[in-house]
Motif scaffolding. Structure first.
Motif, PDB file in Angstrom:
ATOM      1  N   VAL A 178       0.813  -1.221   0.000  1.00 22.55           N
ATOM      2  CA  VAL A 178       0.000   0.000   0.000  1.00 22.55           C
ATOM      3  C   VAL A 178       0.847   1.272   0.000  1.00 22.55           C
ATOM      4  CG1 VAL A 178      -2.022  -1.069   1.040  1.00 22.55           C
ATOM      5  CG2 VAL A 178      -0.260  -0.118   2.526  1.00 22.55           C
ATOM      6  N   GLY A 179       2.040   1.194   0.579  1.00 19.91           N
ATOM      7  CA  GLY A 179       2.919   2.358   0.606  1.00 19.91           C
ATOM      8  C   GLY A 179       3.311   2.812  -0.790  1.00 19.91           C
ATOM      9  N   VAL A 180       3.478   1.851  -1.686  1.00 23.97           N
ATOM     10  CA  VAL A 180       3.855   2.176  -3.057  1.00 23.97           C
ATOM     11  C   VAL A 180       2.856   3.135  -3.693  1.00 23.97           C
ATOM     12  CG1 VAL A 180       2.696   0.103  -3.969  1.00 23.97           C
ATOM     13  CG2 VAL A 180       4.482   1.203  -5.306  1.00 23.97           C
ATOM     14  N   HIS A 181       1.569   2.982  -3.368  1.00 23.96           N
ATOM     15  CA  HIS A 181       0.540   3.843  -3.958  1.00 23.96           C
ATOM     16  C   HIS A 181       0.692   5.289  -3.507  1.00 23.96           C
ATOM     17  CE1 HIS A 181      -1.920   1.133  -6.241  1.00 23.96           C
ATOM     18  NE2 HIS A 181      -2.146   0.341  -5.223  1.00 23.96           N
ATOM     19  N   VAL A 182       0.821   5.499  -2.193  1.00 24.83           N
ATOM     20  CA  VAL A 182       0.849   6.877  -1.696  1.00 24.83           C
ATOM     21  C   VAL A 182       2.182   7.550  -1.981  1.00 24.83           C
ATOM     22  CG1 VAL A 182      -0.971   6.550   0.008  1.00 24.83           C
ATOM     23  CG2 VAL A 182       1.407   6.111   0.671  1.00 24.83           C
ATOM     24  N   ILE A 183       3.275   6.774  -1.941  1.00 26.62           N
ATOM     25  CA  ILE A 183       4.574   7.353  -2.284  1.00 26.62           C
ATOM     26  C   ILE A 183       4.582   7.761  -3.747  1.00 26.62           C
ATOM     27  CG2 ILE A 183       7.051   6.921  -2.514  1.00 26.62           C
ATOM     28  CD1 ILE A 183       6.787   4.950  -0.151  1.00 26.62           C
ATOM     29  N   ASP A 184       4.103   6.861  -4.611  1.00 27.29           N
ATOM     30  CA  ASP A 184       4.091   7.181  -6.037  1.00 27.29           C
ATOM     31  C   ASP A 184       3.200   8.375  -6.338  1.00 27.29           C
ATOM     32  OD1 ASP A 184       4.553   6.499  -8.990  1.00 27.29           O
ATOM     33  OD2 ASP A 184       2.370   6.521  -8.822  1.00 27.29           O
ATOM     34  N   LEU A 185       2.056   8.454  -5.679  1.00 23.65           N
ATOM     35  CA  LEU A 185       1.139   9.563  -5.917  1.00 23.65           C
ATOM     36  C   LEU A 185       1.816  10.896  -5.596  1.00 23.65           C
ATOM     37  CD1 LEU A 185      -1.664  10.550  -6.680  1.00 23.65           C
ATOM     38  CD2 LEU A 185      -2.411  10.060  -4.333  1.00 23.65           C
ATOM     39  N   CYS A 186       2.478  10.954  -4.443  1.00 24.15           N
ATOM     40  CA  CYS A 186       3.194  12.181  -4.072  1.00 24.15           C
ATOM     41  C   CYS A 186       4.312  12.480  -5.065  1.00 24.15           C
ATOM     42  CB  CYS A 186       3.780  12.040  -2.669  1.00 24.15           C
ATOM     43  SG  CYS A 186       2.557  11.967  -1.342  1.00 24.15           S
ATOM     44  N   TRP A 187       5.107  11.470  -5.367  1.00 24.06           N
ATOM     45  CA  TRP A 187       6.268  11.644  -6.249  1.00 24.06           C
ATOM     46  C   TRP A 187       5.845  12.092  -7.642  1.00 24.06           C
ATOM     47  CZ3 TRP A 187       8.125   8.135 -10.268  1.00 24.06           C
ATOM     48  CH2 TRP A 187       9.407   8.439 -10.730  1.00 24.06           C
ATOM     49  N   TYR A 188       4.782  11.502  -8.165  1.00 24.68           N
ATOM     50  CA  TYR A 188       4.250  11.854  -9.488  1.00 24.68           C
ATOM     51  C   TYR A 188       3.804  13.315  -9.526  1.00 24.68           C
ATOM     52  CZ  TYR A 188       0.673  11.917 -13.213  1.00 24.68           C
ATOM     53  OH  TYR A 188      -0.109  12.228 -14.297  1.00 24.68           O
ATOM     54  N   LEU A 189       3.074  13.747  -8.504  1.00 24.57           N
ATOM     55  CA  LEU A 189       2.562  15.115  -8.481  1.00 24.57           C
ATOM     56  C   LEU A 189       3.654  16.134  -8.158  1.00 24.57           C
ATOM     57  CD1 LEU A 189      -0.895  14.486  -6.796  1.00 24.57           C
ATOM     58  CD2 LEU A 189      -0.466  15.093  -9.194  1.00 24.57           C
ATOM     59  N   MET A 190       4.750  15.666  -7.574  1.00 25.27           N
ATOM     60  CA  MET A 190       5.884  16.557  -7.299  1.00 25.27           C
ATOM     61  C   MET A 190       6.758  16.745  -8.540  1.00 25.27           C
ATOM     62  SD  MET A 190       6.898  15.070  -3.537  1.00 25.27           S
ATOM     63  CE  MET A 190       7.932  16.365  -2.880  1.00 25.27           C
ATOM     64  N   GLY A 191       6.409  16.066  -9.633  1.00 25.76           N
ATOM     65  CA  GLY A 191       7.177  16.204 -10.864  1.00 25.76           C
ATOM     66  C   GLY A 191       8.216  15.119 -11.070  1.00 25.76           C
ATOM     67  N   ARG A 192       8.138  14.039 -10.299  1.00 20.58           N
ATOM     68  CA  ARG A 192       9.008  12.871 -10.424  1.00 20.58           C
ATOM     69  C   ARG A 192      10.494  13.226 -10.300  1.00 20.58           C
ATOM     70  NH1 ARG A 192       7.437  12.015 -16.051  1.00 20.58           N
ATOM     71  NH2 ARG A 192       8.393   9.963 -16.129  1.00 20.58           N
ATOM     72  N   PRO A 193      10.884  13.932  -9.229  1.00 20.01           N
ATOM     73  CA  PRO A 193      12.298  14.293  -9.063  1.00 20.01           C
ATOM     74  C   PRO A 193      13.163  13.059  -8.772  1.00 20.01           C
ATOM     75  CG  PRO A 193      11.066  14.801  -7.077  1.00 20.01           C
ATOM     76  CD  PRO A 193      10.049  14.389  -8.103  1.00 20.01           C
ATOM     77  N   LYS A 194      14.453  13.173  -9.059  1.00 23.07           N
ATOM     78  CA  LYS A 194      15.393  12.084  -8.803  1.00 23.07           C
ATOM     79  C   LYS A 194      15.664  11.963  -7.305  1.00 23.07           C
ATOM     80  CE  LYS A 194      16.395  10.545 -12.957  1.00 23.07           C
ATOM     81  NZ  LYS A 194      16.174   9.129 -13.337  1.00 23.07           N
ATOM     82  N   VAL A 195      15.635  10.728  -6.815  1.00 20.58           N
ATOM     83  CA  VAL A 195      15.855  10.501  -5.393  1.00 20.58           C
ATOM     84  C   VAL A 195      17.328  10.724  -5.056  1.00 20.58           C
ATOM     85  CG1 VAL A 195      16.187   8.002  -5.675  1.00 20.58           C
ATOM     86  CG2 VAL A 195      15.459   8.915  -3.459  1.00 20.58           C
ATOM     87  N   LYS A 196      17.580  11.356  -3.915  1.00 24.89           N
ATOM     88  CA  LYS A 196      18.938  11.651  -3.456  1.00 24.89           C
ATOM     89  C   LYS A 196      19.326  10.783  -2.265  1.00 24.89           C
ATOM     90  CE  LYS A 196      21.798  15.439  -1.648  1.00 24.89           C
ATOM     91  NZ  LYS A 196      21.815  16.889  -1.256  1.00 24.89           N
ATOM     92  N   SER A 197      18.424  10.673  -1.294  1.00 25.10           N
ATOM     93  CA  SER A 197      18.736   9.870  -0.111  1.00 25.10           C
ATOM     94  C   SER A 197      17.453   9.393   0.554  1.00 25.10           C
ATOM     95  CB  SER A 197      19.568  10.672   0.892  1.00 25.10           C
ATOM     96  OG  SER A 197      18.818  11.746   1.431  1.00 25.10           O
ATOM     97  N   ILE A 198      17.580   8.308   1.318  1.00 26.55           N
ATOM     98  CA  ILE A 198      16.433   7.740   2.025  1.00 26.55           C
ATOM     99  C   ILE A 198      16.875   7.301   3.410  1.00 26.55           C
ATOM    100  CG2 ILE A 198      14.790   5.813   2.107  1.00 26.55           C
ATOM    101  CD1 ILE A 198      14.832   5.763  -0.940  1.00 26.55           C
ATOM    102  N   SER A 199      16.088   7.687   4.397  1.00 24.69           N
ATOM    103  CA  SER A 199      16.258   7.179   5.753  1.00 24.69           C
ATOM    104  C   SER A 199      14.975   6.461   6.132  1.00 24.69           C
ATOM    105  CB  SER A 199      16.552   8.327   6.735  1.00 24.69           C
ATOM    106  OG  SER A 199      16.766   7.817   8.032  1.00 24.69           O
ATOM    107  N   GLY A 200      15.038   5.161   6.302  1.00 27.78           N
ATOM    108  CA  GLY A 200      13.829   4.379   6.527  1.00 27.78           C
ATOM    109  C   GLY A 200      13.931   3.433   7.701  1.00 27.78           C
ATOM    110  N   ASN A 201      12.785   3.034   8.198  1.00 29.79           N
ATOM    111  CA  ASN A 201      12.694   2.075   9.291  1.00 29.79           C
ATOM    112  C   ASN A 201      11.556   1.096   9.003  1.00 29.79           C
ATOM    113  OD1 ASN A 201      14.488   3.542  11.454  1.00 29.79           O
ATOM    114  ND2 ASN A 201      13.043   5.092  10.718  1.00 29.79           N
TER     115      ASN A 201
END
Length: 352
Positions: A178-201
């Motif tokens: 389910v996370g893939v949906h909301v992350i993609d939705l945000c990323w798509y509407l933000m203009g699909r910028p290139k990822v620089k770094s990720i801090s995850g848990n």
């Protein structure tokens, strides 16, 4: 123009959304269906008047009459089937995620380039009415540059079990489901910028919680509460090269008061909330305004969203449009998802 002949591979629960949507599209013909469980395939074929039934996707792909396919199988088979379908000359709509690793994603992308066929990743929320409305505001610079997005998809009790909870078949839990949906939705509407770094848990604290009574939740067809090898909860801070960022958290199960679905975007000239209800925030004449569009559904309509996605795919197959969710976006999303898992495993920020 003749109808686009469709083969559906995988007859599990999500296939129903594909089958129903193709059945409602006058330019599509449900021509073949495949499932390892022949009885399940036969049941879908009978329901939708499908002529050809297979238990081997290779046999389905060998049928030259089929123009395009939907892949509705376990995540760990998406890449293999996608590549085979592209090489067989079919256009492909694959359920999200594109696959379960960046290596596989790049192999699928290579197959798209080699064959010249189209692969559409099933980021269904890109095709929804509330997304289209916000996209039109963004395209007309009503909200300015989006520099921050925040998304939550929290289930109190909602581990579907079955293949969803088997990391070998799913590739992960709530993040990849389910996370893939909301992350993609945000990323798509933000203009699909290139990822620089990720801090995850990620956390595995609560398990399946099949002991809980008096609260119903969706269960996969092969539900088995004894097998659970995926995370309960994932969160991440995703930074992009343009300075923008996304903060996200998702869960299958959590000691939360209620389920939560929120998607919020914040820009230099205005903001937007897509979930739980569509709202646009702007400023006029020194006054902040909350704008509510008059539309049929202020939140994501599951059925209508899939119909819009399938309709769009058919037009792609007819050569009328280019997909809104191309293979390269699937590759970038796999980098993000795998980056969250890698960051959690290593206990440190991942840089690209």
């Amino acid at each position: 123009m003749s109808k686009i002949r469709i083969g559906v591979i995988g007859a599990g629960s999500i296939s129903e959304m594909h089958l129903k949507s193709y059945h409602s599209n006058p330019d599509a013909e449900l021509y073949a269906i495949c499932d390892l469980n022949e009885e399940r395939a036969k049941a879908k074929a009978e329901k939708y008047g499908i002529q050809h039934i297979y238990t081997s996707y290779e046999d389905l792909l060998a049928n030259d009459a089929i123009d395009a396919i939907s892949i509705c199988t376990w995540n760990n088979s998406h890449a293999q089937i996608s590549i085979a379908a592209l090489e067989a000359g079919k256009n492909v709509l694959t359920e999200k995620p594109l696959c379960t690793s960046v290596k596989e994603a790049l192999e699928v992308e290579d197959a798209v380039h080699r064959t010249g066929k189209t692969l559409q990743v099933g980021f269904v929320r890109r095709y929804a009415s509330n997304t289209r409305i916000i996209k039109s505001f963004l395209d007309n610079n009503e909200l300015g540059d989006i520099y921050y997005a925040k998304a939550s998809c929290i289930r109190r009790l909602g581990n579907p079990g079955g293949w969803f909870s088997d990391v070998d078949r799913s590739g992960g839990g709530p993040l990849i489901d389910v996370g893939v949906h909301v992350i993609d939705l945000c990323w798509y509407l933000m203009g699909r910028p290139k990822v620089k770094s990720i801090s995850g848990n990620t956390y595995k604290k609560l398990g399946n919680r099949a002991n809980v009574k008096n609260l119903a939740f969706y269960k996969a067809a092969d539900y088995d509460p004894t097998h659970n090898t995926v995370e309960d909860l994932a969160n991440a801070l995703i930074r992009f090269e343009n300075g923008a960022s996304i903060l996200v958290d998702v869960s299958f199960t959590l000691h939360a008061k209620e389920d939560e679905l929120t998607v919020k975007l914040f820009g230099e000239k205005g903001g937007a909330e897509l979930e739980p209800q569509l709202s646009i925030i702007t400023e006029k004449y020194d006054t902040i305004l909350n704008l509510t569009p008059q539309i049929n559904n202020l939140s994501f309509d599951f059925v209508a969203g899939f119909q819009d996605e399938i309709n769009y795919f058919i037009e792609v197959c007819q050569g009328k449009k280019e997909t809104l969710s191309p293979v390269q976006d699937g590759v970038e999303m796999m980098k993000i998802l795998c980056g969250v898992y890698e960051s959690s495993e290593k206990g440190e920020e991942i840089r690209f």
